[in-house]
Write a protein that holds these residues in place. Structure first.
Motif, PDB file in Angstrom:
ATOM      1  N   TRP A 175     -15.128   5.453   1.365  1.00  0.00           N
ATOM      2  CA  TRP A 175     -13.775   5.978   1.538  1.00  0.00           C
ATOM      3  C   TRP A 175     -13.194   6.399   0.182  1.00  0.00           C
ATOM      4  CZ3 TRP A 175     -11.742   6.932   6.276  1.00  0.00           C
ATOM      5  CH2 TRP A 175     -12.466   6.421   7.354  1.00  0.00           C
ATOM      6  N   ARG A 176     -13.392   5.557  -0.816  1.00  0.00           N
ATOM      7  CA  ARG A 176     -12.880   5.884  -2.154  1.00  0.00           C
ATOM      8  C   ARG A 176     -13.587   7.120  -2.701  1.00  0.00           C
ATOM      9  NH1 ARG A 176     -12.691  -0.372  -3.536  1.00  0.00           N
ATOM     10  NH2 ARG A 176     -10.548  -0.744  -2.874  1.00  0.00           N
ATOM     11  N   LYS A 217      -2.211  12.613   1.945  1.00  0.00           N
ATOM     12  CA  LYS A 217      -2.460  11.633   0.887  1.00  0.00           C
ATOM     13  C   LYS A 217      -3.235  10.500   1.547  1.00  0.00           C
ATOM     14  CE  LYS A 217       1.665  12.638  -1.751  1.00  0.00           C
ATOM     15  NZ  LYS A 217       2.928  12.124  -2.274  1.00  0.00           N
ATOM     16  N   GLY A 253      -5.695  -2.647  -4.195  1.00  0.00           N
ATOM     17  CA  GLY A 253      -5.949  -1.266  -3.764  1.00  0.00           C
ATOM     18  C   GLY A 253      -6.409  -0.398  -4.914  1.00  0.00           C
ATOM     19  N   LYS A 254      -7.327   0.514  -4.589  1.00  0.00           N
ATOM     20  CA  LYS A 254      -7.811   1.485  -5.575  1.00  0.00           C
ATOM     21  C   LYS A 254      -7.908   2.831  -4.910  1.00  0.00           C
ATOM     22  CE  LYS A 254     -10.851  -1.791  -7.871  1.00  0.00           C
ATOM     23  NZ  LYS A 254     -12.210  -2.061  -8.212  1.00  0.00           N
ATOM     24  N   TRP A 306     -10.012   8.587  -0.701  1.00  0.00           N
ATOM     25  CA  TRP A 306      -9.026   7.702  -0.082  1.00  0.00           C
ATOM     26  C   TRP A 306      -8.656   6.570  -1.045  1.00  0.00           C
ATOM     27  CZ3 TRP A 306      -7.331   7.755   5.184  1.00  0.00           C
ATOM     28  CH2 TRP A 306      -7.879   8.792   5.946  1.00  0.00           C
ATOM     29  N   THR A 307      -7.417   6.135  -0.990  1.00  0.00           N
ATOM     30  CA  THR A 307      -6.994   4.893  -1.617  1.00  0.00           C
ATOM     31  C   THR A 307      -7.120   3.828  -0.545  1.00  0.00           C
ATOM     32  OG1 THR A 307      -5.445   6.036  -3.058  1.00  0.00           O
ATOM     33  CG2 THR A 307      -5.087   3.670  -2.738  1.00  0.00           C
ATOM     34  N   LEU A 360      -4.578   7.354   2.595  1.00  0.00           N
ATOM     35  CA  LEU A 360      -4.315   5.957   2.293  1.00  0.00           C
ATOM     36  C   LEU A 360      -4.820   5.125   3.465  1.00  0.00           C
ATOM     37  CD1 LEU A 360      -2.950   3.692   0.629  1.00  0.00           C
ATOM     38  CD2 LEU A 360      -0.809   4.295   1.796  1.00  0.00           C
ATOM     39  N   HIS A 399      -6.680  -0.216   0.559  1.00  0.00           N
ATOM     40  CA  HIS A 399      -6.098  -1.534   0.327  1.00  0.00           C
ATOM     41  C   HIS A 399      -6.680  -2.479   1.361  1.00  0.00           C
ATOM     42  CE1 HIS A 399      -2.786  -0.423  -2.465  1.00  0.00           C
ATOM     43  NE2 HIS A 399      -3.010   0.759  -1.932  1.00  0.00           N
ATOM     44  N   ALA A 426       0.823  -1.213   0.000  1.00  0.00           N
ATOM     45  CA  ALA A 426       0.000   0.000   0.000  1.00  0.00           C
ATOM     46  C   ALA A 426       0.858   1.265   0.000  1.00  0.00           C
ATOM     47  CB  ALA A 426      -0.936   0.003   1.211  1.00  0.00           C
TER      48      ALA A 426
END
Length: 162
Positions: free
Chosen positions: A147-148, A132, A161-162, A152-153, A134, A155, A31
């Motif tokens: 979250w996305r 950032k 992970g996206k 957010w990224t 994550l 994992h 990640a």
């Protein structure tokens, strides 16, 4: 009471590290991408061995924190009930009882105990904390879509992970 094996330096907490901890470390490493664990700042959500308790004995979350620190990360731990208990048992770790403040300067947030409250945390309200965003879900209990959507990224174990 010292439960270490005579003639070794293995602590009881380090002995709880397991293939599960290794899997979580591998997920966190992937990640982080180009950022090594060494010198990373991580916020770990959860210290209790399971949600709904303040019991930290044999906690996989604290074993993970120990492994992260051994790898050179700076870790802050947040837990909904177990901070006081964990502070007594493992005073060498850093703790925060303020969820948003625990994210300050973090390179990633790591979900280590599957508290339902973490699943329902307002991802939008936490966006930008870290810069950032994550999120590493070591419990695979989080619905990643909110979250996305908030930037957010995410994992998760067994999921890219996206």
């Amino acid at each position: 009471m010292d439960t270490t094996t005579p003639g070794t330096s293995t602590t009881p907490l380090a002995r709880t590290a397991s293939p599960c901890t290794d899997t979580a470390l591998s997920l966190i490493t992937r990640a982080l991408g180009d950022r090594p664990i060494k010198d990373s700042r991580l916020t770990v959500w959860g210290a209790a061995f399971k949600p709904g308790t303040n019991d930290v004995r044999e906690s996989p979350a604290l074993a993970l924190v120990h492994a992260l620190q051994q790898a050179g990360a700076t870790v802050t731990i947040h837990d909904l009930q177990a901070v006081a208990t964990a502070m007594v048992r493992t005073p060498e770790f850093d703790y925060s009882d303020d969820l948003p403040a625990s994210l300050g300067g973090a390179d990633a947030v790591v979900l280590a105990t599957e508290w339902p409250e973490y699943q329902h945390t307002a991802s939008q309200a936490l966006a930008g904390r870290p810069a950032k965003p994550l999120f590493v879900d070591c419990r695979t209990t989080l619905d990643p879509e909110p979250w996305r959507t908030a930037g957010w990224t995410v994992h998760q174990l067994g999921r890219p992970g996206k």
